[in-house]
Enzyme design. Structure first.
Site, PDB file in Angstrom:
ATOM      1  N   ARG A  58       0.726  -1.135  -0.104  1.00 46.54           N
ATOM      2  CA  ARG A  58      -0.076  -0.009  -0.034  1.00 46.54           C
ATOM      3  C   ARG A  58       0.859   1.292  -0.079  1.00 46.54           C
ATOM      4  NH1 ARG A  58      -2.540  -0.030   4.818  1.00 46.54           N
ATOM      5  NH2 ARG A  58      -1.359   1.785   5.449  1.00 46.54           N
ATOM      6  N   TYR A 111     -11.350  20.317 -14.853  1.00 42.06           N
ATOM      7  CA  TYR A 111     -12.037  19.072 -14.925  1.00 42.06           C
ATOM      8  C   TYR A 111     -13.332  18.846 -14.203  1.00 42.06           C
ATOM      9  CZ  TYR A 111     -12.732  13.924 -15.220  1.00 42.06           C
ATOM     10  OH  TYR A 111     -13.026  12.826 -15.111  1.00 42.06           O
ATOM     11  N   ASP A 183      -2.679  20.839 -13.057  1.00 36.51           N
ATOM     12  CA  ASP A 183      -3.181  19.912 -13.695  1.00 36.51           C
ATOM     13  C   ASP A 183      -2.883  19.753 -15.169  1.00 36.51           C
ATOM     14  OD1 ASP A 183      -4.452  17.624 -15.089  1.00 36.51           O
ATOM     15  OD2 ASP A 183      -6.400  17.936 -13.969  1.00 36.51           O
ATOM     16  N   LYS A 208      -5.086   9.105 -19.143  1.00 35.99           N
ATOM     17  CA  LYS A 208      -5.152   9.533 -20.523  1.00 35.99           C
ATOM     18  C   LYS A 208      -3.988   9.396 -21.304  1.00 35.99           C
ATOM     19  CE  LYS A 208      -8.880  10.775 -18.515  1.00 35.99           C
ATOM     20  NZ  LYS A 208      -9.113  12.006 -17.798  1.00 35.99           N
TER      21      LYS A 208
HETATM   22  C1  LIG Z   1      -9.599  12.374 -16.685  1.00 35.06           C
HETATM   23  C2  LIG Z   1      -9.140  13.453 -15.913  1.00 35.06           C
HETATM   24  C3  LIG Z   1      -8.916  13.896 -14.372  1.00 35.06           C
HETATM   25  C4  LIG Z   1      -9.500  12.693 -13.596  1.00 35.06           C
HETATM   26  O1  LIG Z   1      -8.702  11.521 -13.757  1.00 35.06           O
HETATM   27  P1  LIG Z   1      -9.017  10.010 -13.395  1.00 35.06           P
HETATM   28  O2  LIG Z   1      -7.996   9.151 -13.754  1.00 35.06           O
HETATM   29  O3  LIG Z   1     -10.305   9.815 -14.352  1.00 35.06           O
HETATM   30  O4  LIG Z   1      -9.500   9.897 -12.050  1.00 35.06           O
HETATM   31  C5  LIG Z   1      -8.337  14.882 -14.070  1.00 35.06           C
HETATM   32  N1  LIG Z   1      -8.024  16.017 -14.816  1.00 35.06           N
HETATM   33  C6  LIG Z   1      -8.152  16.296 -16.053  1.00 35.06           C
HETATM   34  C7  LIG Z   1      -7.965  17.074 -16.995  1.00 35.06           C
HETATM   35  C8  LIG Z   1      -8.860  14.871 -16.694  1.00 35.06           C
HETATM   36  O5  LIG Z   1      -8.924  14.828 -17.957  1.00 35.06           O
END
Ligand SMILES: *Cc1c(COP(=O)(O)O)cnc(C)c1O
Length: 392
Positions: A58, A111, A183, A208
């Site tokens: 973990r 997001y 982000d 992504k």
């Molecule tokens: C998809 C996404 C998230 C969240 O990510 P997950 O892996 O789905 O939890 C956060 N920020 C952006 C810009 C995203 O496209």
């Protein structure tokens, strides 16, 4: 003479050497939940952080560690830590860096899941969250000047591809002692390096572009040793650990990151230019178009404009309904950044967590289509869009 390796070399080799086993050329997937030691002293040394090693899955894991190290090298930070999803790393970071009563400044276009944290969950827990209109740089600076413990930025934004000036806003945040968190999911470290513009922490949904194959969830954060230690310390207890199997898939995907991003940058630009000249398309949002309101800021801080764009067919959800099923080379799905082209409206993708009223309040048109360019041949993508637009 040895030189620092470039991004595309790091995507292949970064972080791997130390973990290759018995001459294996690929990183092992270590499933073991715990790690044993022959005597108490060597065990204690690892537990106390005096020597490298692992205690319990973990907390840390060798496969997961390679993934973190590769992203760390790509983003150019001191340290990295990971979590089970993008939202897990974002929420763990927020909960460990700021405390109830402190003030977070961000923008309206984050997001959907992040936006839910700012509008619903964090205020409920006693955090003050101020969300400013993304296009109003002066208003963002004013909100920061009024007090800011954490400045949370995301650029380009999802799904309207607005661009924030990283150098300018980071400086405003630091002037009042804020931690600046970015982000970088949409841009990836191939196109944009927020730490180089002064940001303190970069986060990713590795689900992504980093993974790129839509087959593994993951999140990662890169920043100073001190910040990452704080986030790791909370995530380890919170328990949102990245699974070693997912870490392996993300690592394998990252081997082709720079090739994919190069192609996705080129495909998205060609699609955006095509759509901008199509009579049935009423708006195209892509920072690489000279007509984009923040094109010059994007050109300054990005080395490529990314694989994401969005466009409108009027404000009519019925045209969207007719158009989407006609695309042959696109998944209609809530994801982005994969090798396949992916399309969808915000109501079912980025902002599925929000109600129609919340989307309207965030300035997200219901008739918008988000387009994540894949790595297909551009002629096929353009012909596909052409026939689908012709039929509506
Ligand atoms: C998809 C996404 C998230 C969240 O990510 P997950 O892996 O789905 O939890 C956060 N920020 C952006 C810009 C995203 O496209």
């Amino acid at each position: 003479m040895t030189t620092e390796p470039k991004q595309s070399t790091i995507t292949i080799w970064g972080g791997e050497e130390r973990h290759l086993l018995d001459g294996a050329t690929q990183v092992p997937v270590v499933h073991s939940v715990s790690f044993g030691y022959p005597d108490l002293d060597s065990w204690l040394d690892v537990a106390l952080g005096k020597t490298d090693g692992h205690i319990y899955g973990r907390n840390t894991n060798p496969t997961v560690e390679v993934f973190e190290e590769k992203v760390r090298l790509l983003e150019g930070g001191e340290a990295a830590t990971s979590a089970s999803t993008g939202m897990a790393i974002i929420s763990n970071a927020l909960h460990s860096i700021v405390s109830p009563g402190q003030r977070i400044v961000s923008v309206k276009d984050t997001y959907g899941g992040t936006s839910q944290l700012f509008t619903n969950h964090l205020p409920r827990m006693g955090y003050e969250c101020v969300l400013v209109d993304t296009n109003q740089t002066e208003a963002i600076e004013a909100a920061i000047a009024d007090g800011c413990d954490l400045l949370y930025l995301e650029t380009p934004t999802n799904p309207t591809l607005k661009v924030l000036d990283l150098a300018r806003l980071t400086a405003a945040g630091h002037a009042v002692g804020a931690t600046v968190m970015v982000d970088n999911t949409f841009a990836t470290p191939i196109n944009q390096l927020p730490l180089a513009y002064g940001a303190d922490l970069v986060v990713h949904s590795a689900t992504k572009f980093l993974g790129g194959h839509a087959d593994a969830l993951g999140g990662v954060a890169v920043g100073s040793k001190e910040l990452i230690k704080t986030i790791y310390g909370y995530r380890e207890i919170n328990g949102a650990t990245l699974h070693p199997e997912a870490a392996y898939l993300l690592l394998r995907g990252m081997k082709t990151l720079s090739l994919r991003i190069e192609r996705q940058n080129a495909n998205a630009l060609a699609v955006a230019e095509y759509l901008a000249n199509h009579p049935k398309v009423t708006a195209v949002n892509y920072p690489g178009l000279a007509s984009h309101p923040s094109h010059s800021v994007a050109a300054k801080q990005m080395s490529g404009f990314g694989g994401m764009l969005s466009f409108s067919l009027g404000n009519d959800l019925n045209s969207v309904r007719g158009f989407l099923p006609r695309l042959r080379f696109a998944h209609r799905a809530a994801n982005l950044g994969a090798v396949e082209t992916i399309v969808g409206p915000p109501a079912t993708t980025s902002h599925v967590e929000c109600t129609a009223a919340e989307r309207e309040a965030l300035g997200i048109p219901e008739g918008l289509i988000r387009y994540s360019a894949g790595i297909e041949d551009i002629d096929d993508l353009l012909a596909d869009l052409d026939q689908a637009l012709e039929s509506i």
